[in-house]
Design a protein around this motif. Structure first.
Motif, short mmCIF file in Angstrom:
data_model
loop_
_atom_site.label_atom_id
_atom_site.label_comp_id
_atom_site.label_asym_id
_atom_site.label_seq_id
_atom_site.Cartn_x
_atom_site.Cartn_y
_atom_site.Cartn_z
N THR A 60 -2.24 17.59 -0.14
CA THR A 60 -3.25 16.62 -0.55
C THR A 60 -4.13 16.22 0.64
OG1 THR A 60 -1.72 15.78 -2.23
CG2 THR A 60 -3.62 14.41 -1.70
N SER A 61 -3.52 16.10 1.84
CA SER A 61 -4.29 15.75 3.03
C SER A 61 -5.38 16.77 3.30
CB SER A 61 -3.36 15.65 4.24
OG SER A 61 -2.44 14.59 4.09
N ASP A 62 -5.07 18.04 3.13
CA ASP A 62 -6.08 19.08 3.35
C ASP A 62 -7.27 18.88 2.42
OD1 ASP A 62 -4.40 20.17 5.23
OD2 ASP A 62 -3.58 21.71 3.88
N LEU A 63 -6.99 18.51 1.17
CA LEU A 63 -8.07 18.27 0.22
C LEU A 63 -8.87 17.03 0.59
CD1 LEU A 63 -6.09 19.06 -3.06
CD2 LEU A 63 -7.81 20.51 -1.97
N ILE A 64 -8.18 16.01 1.09
CA ILE A 64 -8.86 14.77 1.48
C ILE A 64 -9.81 15.03 2.64
CG2 ILE A 64 -8.52 12.49 2.49
CD1 ILE A 64 -5.95 12.30 0.81
N TYR A 65 -9.37 15.78 3.62
CA TYR A 65 -10.25 16.10 4.74
C TYR A 65 -11.53 16.77 4.23
CZ TYR A 65 -6.89 14.94 8.44
OH TYR A 65 -6.04 14.28 9.30
N ARG A 66 -11.38 17.66 3.27
CA ARG A 66 -12.55 18.34 2.72
C ARG A 66 -13.45 17.35 1.97
NH1 ARG A 66 -11.27 23.00 -1.43
NH2 ARG A 66 -11.06 21.21 -2.82
N ASP A 67 -12.84 16.46 1.18
CA ASP A 67 -13.61 15.46 0.44
C ASP A 67 -14.40 14.56 1.38
OD1 ASP A 67 -12.55 16.47 -1.90
OD2 ASP A 67 -11.11 14.83 -2.18
N VAL A 68 -13.74 14.11 2.44
CA VAL A 68 -14.39 13.22 3.39
C VAL A 68 -15.55 13.94 4.09
CG1 VAL A 68 -14.08 11.93 5.54
CG2 VAL A 68 -12.37 11.75 3.71
N VAL A 118 0.85 -1.19 0.00
CA VAL A 118 0.00 0.00 0.00
C VAL A 118 0.88 1.24 0.00
CG1 VAL A 118 -1.81 1.24 1.25
CG2 VAL A 118 -1.79 -1.27 1.23
N ARG A 119 0.51 2.21 -0.86
CA ARG A 119 1.25 3.48 -0.92
C ARG A 119 0.30 4.65 -0.78
NH1 ARG A 119 6.63 3.59 -2.51
NH2 ARG A 119 6.47 5.72 -1.70
N SER A 120 0.83 5.85 -0.95
CA SER A 120 0.11 7.06 -0.59
C SER A 120 -0.80 7.58 -1.72
CB SER A 120 1.10 8.16 -0.18
OG SER A 120 2.05 8.38 -1.19
N VAL A 121 -1.64 8.55 -1.32
CA VAL A 121 -2.66 9.12 -2.20
C VAL A 121 -2.03 10.12 -3.17
CG1 VAL A 121 -4.77 10.53 -2.23
CG2 VAL A 121 -4.42 8.80 -0.45
N ARG A 122 -2.62 10.22 -4.35
CA ARG A 122 -2.28 11.28 -5.30
C ARG A 122 -3.58 11.97 -5.74
NH1 ARG A 122 1.73 10.53 -3.16
NH2 ARG A 122 3.81 10.11 -4.00
N TYR A 123 -3.42 13.11 -6.42
CA TYR A 123 -4.59 13.89 -6.83
C TYR A 123 -5.61 13.03 -7.56
CZ TYR A 123 -2.24 18.36 -5.82
OH TYR A 123 -1.63 19.42 -5.22
N SER A 124 -5.15 12.16 -8.46
CA SER A 124 -6.07 11.39 -9.29
C SER A 124 -7.02 10.54 -8.46
CB SER A 124 -5.29 10.51 -10.27
OG SER A 124 -4.38 9.68 -9.56
N ASP A 125 -6.59 10.11 -7.26
CA ASP A 125 -7.46 9.26 -6.43
C ASP A 125 -8.69 10.03 -5.95
OD1 ASP A 125 -5.59 7.03 -6.47
OD2 ASP A 125 -4.33 8.32 -5.22
N ARG A 126 -8.55 11.32 -5.77
CA ARG A 126 -9.70 12.14 -5.37
C ARG A 126 -10.76 12.17 -6.46
NH1 ARG A 126 -8.68 17.46 -5.21
NH2 ARG A 126 -10.52 17.72 -3.87
N TYR A 127 -10.34 11.98 -7.73
CA TYR A 127 -11.27 12.09 -8.85
C TYR A 127 -11.89 10.74 -9.21
CZ TYR A 127 -7.97 16.00 -9.39
OH TYR A 127 -7.14 17.07 -9.17
N THR A 128 -11.23 9.64 -8.83
CA THR A 128 -11.70 8.32 -9.24
C THR A 128 -12.43 7.56 -8.13
OG1 THR A 128 -9.51 7.43 -8.75
CG2 THR A 128 -9.95 8.06 -11.03
#
Length: 718
Positions: free
Chosen positions: A496-504, A469-479
């Motif tokens: 990227t973490s800041d964006l993930i918190y917002r997505d969640v 398992v590896r880390s998140v990239r921008y594309s994962d937020r879109y898929t």
């Protein structure tokens, strides 16, 4: 440019010629709803304007010709004003042929009054194989079509059907007889326009020189779209207009005028209109011709698809020498409110008000056909949706199957659970992978340094051990949202973490990651000698527990991708009409990541190999010892951008990519390749694929590998 001398006659006698026996294994056509078939417009009843659609509704080499006529309204009682009525079309069957009669994939159609009785007839150029062709004719009786026989009205044993790029019907002669223009592409971009004229009982061919010759190196018909009308005058014979794509997204419109010396282009190579550069891409346009403003001159209409999914109708006005004066258009459809790729466009004055209309025929995935009408007007067109809607028809799409694999559902399957979207390391040091044979889908995505990482989607079955398992990239937020996913990753950069918190917080997805509070879901192991950072693993059960902890245990509805009902099907089924053989595929990543697929005809799957920089290694799941055998391989081309965000200690900059809108796509299935277009409205929608022929492309049930690559990459296959 050279013109040929005349529209004179040279006679070829039509001989008796039988349609070769065709078998389902050999045929090119596919099951078609009326809207996915061939639409044509004419006065088939002898009065008014109607639409006919030609289709093979049961994918059996049969033929169905259906007529759509505008519903007549009852006059209002005396002394009252008529109420406005929506556009409605009434269908009627005008011809049918049983199975094994005609192959639509070998027919090019036109509509013209072939016997001069005032009713429009149907003509099809039929490919008999090699360089043998025939013109088959269906004469209208006013209430149906009579097929005039397999011998046809013209035949040749020296004419290449594949070189005919368009058939244009019209009244091009001085004596008022209807004829056909064949746009014929010779080698070295030499275009000839051949002419055939009806004498009421047969078509007479005027010779290979034709009525127009561009000369070598002058006209690439793949860059042109052709329509017929009276564009520069209001009377006289019909003219041919060509919209030609020049470099840098510039177009010129050429109008060819019939004369005793053949077709002569008005204003020569300059044409009647030239756009500025970077303004028009004809691959995003479908063209029709009609006098929408009622001034007597035919206008050219461009049904244009924009990158945001919206559609506009552009008017190239006949009164303005076909100039495009306003790109805002005379009709507009909001983004993704109309499926442009699956819509066919025809023009005619359907309500007999002296102004041309557009009919939009759309075939939906359930096999139904929808017809809407844009009513003509000077500066705007009025939309009337669903002027005709058919019942759901033959549908090869699976409806009771797992949404990401197409495999059949059985009672008790947990189809409403979230998908596990696991980010998997793909550097050579992280191979072999663990758990990927159990994934429904695997995406291979470019990251910094143009190496790749995988995103394994597990819904129909959970993996045992999965990783590394590896880390998140921008594309994962879109898929991840499109699979209603649990994003499983080792962490992310701060930005990227800041964006993930917002997505969640927006409920786009759930995340299970050590960095986001679920470290207990993971473990490190030295499998195959793996070391940090290539040795973080998890399991399906541990991820599910972590997802429950994060509020991701409730039922969800995962949007279904388009799958065929069975892995056993005709090679042309599911949008593969016109596909080409392709048993070897290469995805040209950097040298230690290049991927190859080799088709296994016996298993009907693709074996996956990946380079480690020295040799290509067969992909085998180290957790299950199962070799990767993909049922489908899909390539999505899109815009990939290098950002200013540093993702690793080496200073490499992260990549971002556009994963909504549209772009080129290629699907490999059943040992064949079909090129087309992808489109996607939002992050929450799956990708939809449309073939070069405007049909929905369906995946075969089983595992799918998807490669998202830069827009300018070419994918070699053989």
């Amino acid at each position: 440019m050279r013109r040929i001398a005349s529209f004179g006659f040279s006679l070829l006698i039509s001989l008796i010629w039988l349609i070769p026996a065709a078998t389902p294994e050999q045929h090119l056509a596919v099951a078609q709803t009326p809207a996915a078939g061939v639409p044509l417009v004419g006065s088939f009843k002898g009065t008014g304007t109607q639409i006919v659609t030609v289709s093979d509704p049961t994918d059996s080499l049969g033929l169905r010709i259906q007529l759509l006529d505008r519903e007549t309204t009852t006059p209002a009682p005396a002394g009252t004003s008529p109420l406005p009525t929506p556009e409605k079309f009434i269908p009627s069957d005008w011809y049918s042929a049983p199975a094994n009669s005609f192959d639509l994939g070998k027919m090019r159609w036109a509509a013209a009054d072939a016997n001069f009785d005032g009713k429009t007839d149907l003509i099809a150029l039929y490919d008999d194989g090699g360089t043998s062709v025939r013109l088959l004719v269906w004469l209208s009786t006013g209430t149906g079509f009579n097929f005039t026989g397999a011998q046809g009205w013209w035949r040749s044993d020296g004419y290449a059907w594949s070189r005919v790029k368009a058939i244009i019907a019209g009244n091009f002669s001085a004596v008022g007889h209807n004829g056909l223009l064949f746009i014929y592409q010779y080698d070295n971009f030499d275009m000839h326009i051949h002419y055939l004229e009806s004498d009421g009982k047969q078509f007479i061919y005027t010779g290979n020189q034709g009525v127009y010759v561009s000369g070598p190196g002058q006209y690439d018909t793949a860059r042109a779209r052709f329509v017929v009308g009276r564009f520069t005058r209001t009377t006289g014979p019909d003219q041919l207009a060509s919209v030609y794509q020049y470099p840098n997204f510039q177009i010129r419109i050429h109008v060819f005028d019939p004369t005793p010396q053949g077709l002569q282009p008005v204003n020569g190579w300059g044409g009647v209109f030239a756009s500025a550069e970077n303004t028009y891409d004809i691959t995003k346009a479908k063209f029709a011709a009609a006098d929408v403003d009622g001034d007597g001159k035919t206008d050219l209409l461009g049904f244009y698809w924009y990158g945001d999914g919206s559609v506009r109708v552009h008017k190239f006005g006949g009164a303005q020498n076909l100039a495009l004066l306003d790109t805002s258009g005379i009709a507009y459809f909001a983004p993704f409110s109309l499926p442009w790729l699956e819509t066919r466009v025809v023009a005619g004055d359907f309500n007999a008000d002296g102004k041309g209309d557009l009919a939009l025929l759309t075939s939906l995935i359930d096999g139904s056909s929808h017809v809407g009408v844009l009513r003509g007007g000077g500066t705007a067109m009025t939309w009337s949706s669903d002027a005709f809607v058919s019942a759901a028809g033959l549908n090869n799409r699976c409806t009771n199957c797992w949404p990401l694999s197409g495999q059949p559902l059985v009672v008790g399957d947990l189809v409403n659970r979230r998908t596990l979207a696991v980010k998997i390391d793909n550097s050579p040091d992280a191979r072999p992978h663990y758990g990927i044979s159990q994934a429904d889908m695997v995406l291979e995505l470019l990251v910094e340094g143009f190496v790749t990482r995988l995103a394994g989607y597990f819904q129909s079955q959970d993996p045992g051990t999965v990783g590394a398992v590896r880390s998140v990239r921008y594309s994962d937020r879109y898929t991840t949202p499109m699979v209603r996913g649990v994003l499983v990753a080792s962490g992310a950069s701060q930005s990227t973490s800041d964006l993930i918190y917002r997505d969640v917080a927006n409920n786009n997805y759930v995340i299970v990651s050590p960095q986001f509070g679920e470290g207990a879901s993971f473990f490190r192991a030295s499998y195959d000698g793996k070391v940090v950072p290539h040795n973080l693993f998890s399991s399906g059960s541990a991820i599910r527990q972590g997802a429950n902890n994060e509020g991701g245990g409730a039922p969800v509805t995962v949007p279904a991708w388009d799958f065929l009902t069975s892995a056993v099907h005709s090679p042309s089924a599911g949008g593969f009409f016109g596909s080409v053989p392709a048993t070897f595929i290469e995805i040209p990543y950097r040298s230690n990541a290049t991927v190859r697929y080799q088709y296994d005809a016996a298993a009907n799957t693709y074996a996956r190999y990946q380079s480690n920089g020295f040799s290509f290694v067969r992909e085998v799941d180290a957790a299950t010892n199962v070799a990767i055998n993909a049922r489908n391989v899909v390539v999505i081309n899109t815009d990939v951008i290098t950002t200013t965000v540093q993702e690793d200690a080496g200073g490499a900059f992260s990549l971002d990519m556009r994963l909504t809108g549209t772009g080129p796509a290629t699907m490999f299935r059943d040992g064949r390749r079909q090129d087309g277009t992808w489109y996607r409205g939002t992050w929450f929608d799956p990708f939809t694929f449309i073939s070069q022929n405007g049909e929905r492309m369906l995946l075969s049930p089983g595992q799918t590998w998807i490669h998202i690559v830069p827009i300018d990459w070419s994918i070699p296959s053989s």
